[in-house]
Enzyme design. Structure first.
Site: not given
Lengths: 485, 95
Positions: A76, A151, A175
């Site tokens: 990420k 997210s 998330s």
């Protein structure tokens, strides 16, 4: 190749069926072929990956390989990577080359894994749909009209579309679990403190936790083995021993006590999602588990409480972005205040600004007791609800998200309706507990996730509970058609 | 709790955020709706409840007072917007 488990990939590398360079090229080719449809990567680092793959092949040849040596993954874009841009999904960090690796990145590289690239995400991890990214929204591989969740939408979509075997992610209010649910994959948010936050760009420091996304609980366990553990550079890192998460996956579930919180099955839960969760719970009954109703009475307060604590911590954490030492700087500042204000005003997107302002307001003179102190007291009550529940049950189950993936644009102009899509995940962060989402079915073409919440540092049990379900169901093996070949 | 445009301007100043004048009323509306959500907290009496600042009851670790970091000024300044002679440059602060 892209449907192989980590265990199969590791075996293939050792049996010389393919090299790490070949494996890495294979996934880089898939990214080049498919990512235009879903926008799951912000940065693809082919040269870097191939260098790591060559080193991994060398280690495999020399007998220096460890379990996941040579296996590709995606990080990420919230984890700092030395020499490769770390944008955090923001214009503010569009030009930011971190001067060091995050603890998680260091562990993955140390274990011989190959970084394919950095995945798309909501700006500074603030969002539940991946629509706040400066680099454009991610599309859900199951239905390109739908959001992937957020997210960590890029990591979830990349794993679901088989563009990477596994990915890292982070979870501040859902998330990891919510996008895992919406993209039909397995996502685990560990206990707060289990995975190092060093070099993981801070959003809300008392809630943020790094974790894993994979196609199965078994793969998630193997990646968690790599990234979990104490890091002295993170002042809240837990000094707890890390078990081998792969070793207990097959343990029996006979006698497992599952709690179903009545508040997670009330108004607001889509009836089709409810039906699928009920069916998943029935599978657990067949596996020998005992199911009982429990109550988490303060569930309804989790979202309001979170939207004080998270913005308050965010407003403090994001004060470091000032246009002076790194990141975006506005043009032609007339004085220092203008430099700060315009660098931040131009560098941050609307959702980040909303949260900074809510946090600034909640912490400002005269409002602290009414907002921040009150929220911290409620956090205690929410946490106590879980403590009481875990006196009676081993794990808590329910839906990860009240609905399947919503459409792109459907909630982007209404922040509160977006916030409420995390209603079942947020309390887990407030309490600091581990939670996991696994695929449990579909409504139409869109996946439904089952959330499993465990007691502190009980990730091994969560993964065991998830794995046994995946031994008797095949939801986790389904691939979105356009990406199946 | 409803926020006015002047409230937004004050909060934005405290947060050192430039907000486009055309966007101020939209932020006032959005933040007011968020604060309405937040005010559901008042449904519960929390008198006497200990505030919880951190999810785990853990003691802060201490370390020996030793220099452990090396000076990497040049590396860190490579990513700075404007530097000169090892210093970060900003607009003039003192006349």
């Amino acid at each position: 190749m892209h449907d192989k488990t980590l265990t199969e990939l590791a075996a293939g590398l050792r049996a010389k069926e393919f090299s790490s360079v070949e494996l890495t090229r294979y996934f880089l080719d898939r990214i080049a072929r498919y990512d235009g449809q879903i926008n799951s990567f912000i940065t693809v680092c082919a040269d870097y990956a191939l260098q790591q793959a060559q080193a991994a092949d060398q280690a495999l040849a020399n007998g220096d390989a460890v379990s996941l040596t040579g296996i590709p993954l995606a990080q990420k874009d919230i984890f700092c990577t030395d020499g490769i841009r770390t944008s955090c999904g923001s214009r503010m960090l569009d030009n930011f080359i971190a001067p060091y690796d995050a603890g998680v990145v260091e562990r993955c590289s140390g274990a011989g894994m190959v970084m394919l690239g950095k995945t798309n995400m909501d700006e500074f991890a603030m969002g539940s749909s991946n629509e706040t990214s400066y680099y454009g929204p991610v599309h859900n591989p199951w239905d390109r009209e739908a959001v992937p969740g957020g997210s960590s939408g890029g990591s979830a979509a990349a794993v679901a579309a088989r563009l990477t075997p596994v990915a890292t992610a982070t979870d501040t209010g859902g998330s990891i679990r919510q996008p895992a649910s919406l993209c039909g994959i397995t996502g685990l948010k560990p206990t707060y403190g289990r995975v190092s936050r060093f070099g993981m760009i801070a959003f809300a420091s008392s809630l943020d936790q790094g974790g894993v996304m994979a196609r199965s609980a078994e793969d998630a366990a193997l990646l968690l083995n790599v990234i979990a553990g104490f890091d002295e550079r993170d002042s809240t890192s837990a000094e707890q021993t890390v078990p081998d998460y792969g070793a207990t996956l097959d343990e029996t579930l006979a006698g497992l006590k599952i709690g179903l919180p009545e508040e997670y099955f009330s108004d607001g839960l889509d009836t089709e999602v409810a039906r699928i969760i009920d069916a998943a719970v029935d599978e657990y009954r067949k596996l020998g588990a005992e199911v009982k109703a429990i109550s988490l009475p303060n569930t309804g307060l989790a979202v309001p409480t979170y939207y004080v604590i998270a913005p308050a911590e965010c407003s403090s954490n994001l004060s470091r972005f000032d246009g002076v030492r790194f990141g975006y700087r506005c043009e032609n500042a007339v004085d220092l205040e203008d430099l700060y204000k315009r660098s931040r005003g131009e560098g941050f997107g609307a959702e980040v600004k909303r949260r900074i302002m809510i946090g600034t307001y909640a912490l400002s003179a005269g409002y602290y007791d009414a907002y921040y102190l009150k929220a911290q007291q409620l956090r205690h009550l929410i946490s106590d609800d879980f403590a009481k529940a875990f006196e009676e049950v081993d794990v808590i189950m329910g839906p990860t998200s009240p609905t399947v993936a919503f459409n792109l644009g459907e909630k982007s102009s209404d922040p509160v309706s977006m916030y409420l899509s995390d209603i079942y995940t947020i309390a887990v962060n407030l309490a600091g507990l581990p939670g996991l989402s696994i695929p449990a079915g579909f409504v139409g073409s869109r996946p439904v996730g089952l959330q499993i919440i465990g007691n502190y540092f009980n990730e091994a049990r969560l993964l065991n509970v998830a794995h046994r379900f995946q031994q008797v169901t095949d939801w986790h093996l389904r691939a979105p058609q356009p990406f199946a070949d | 709790m409803s926020l006015e445009k002047t409230d937004i301007e004050k909060i934005a100043h405290l947060a050192r955020l430039e907000i486009d004048p055309d966007d101020v009323s939209r932020y006032a509306r959005d933040l007011s709706v968020i604060l309405e959500l937040v005010e559901q907290m008042n449904q519960v009496d929390t008198g006497g409840v200990q505030p919880m600042a951190h999810p785990l009851q853990m003691a802060q670790r201490l370390r020996a007072d030793e220099v452990t970091e090396t000076n990497q000024r040049d590396k860190f300044q490579q990513i700075a917007p404007q530097v000169e002679a090892g210093l970060y440059l900003v607009p003039k602060v003192i006349e």
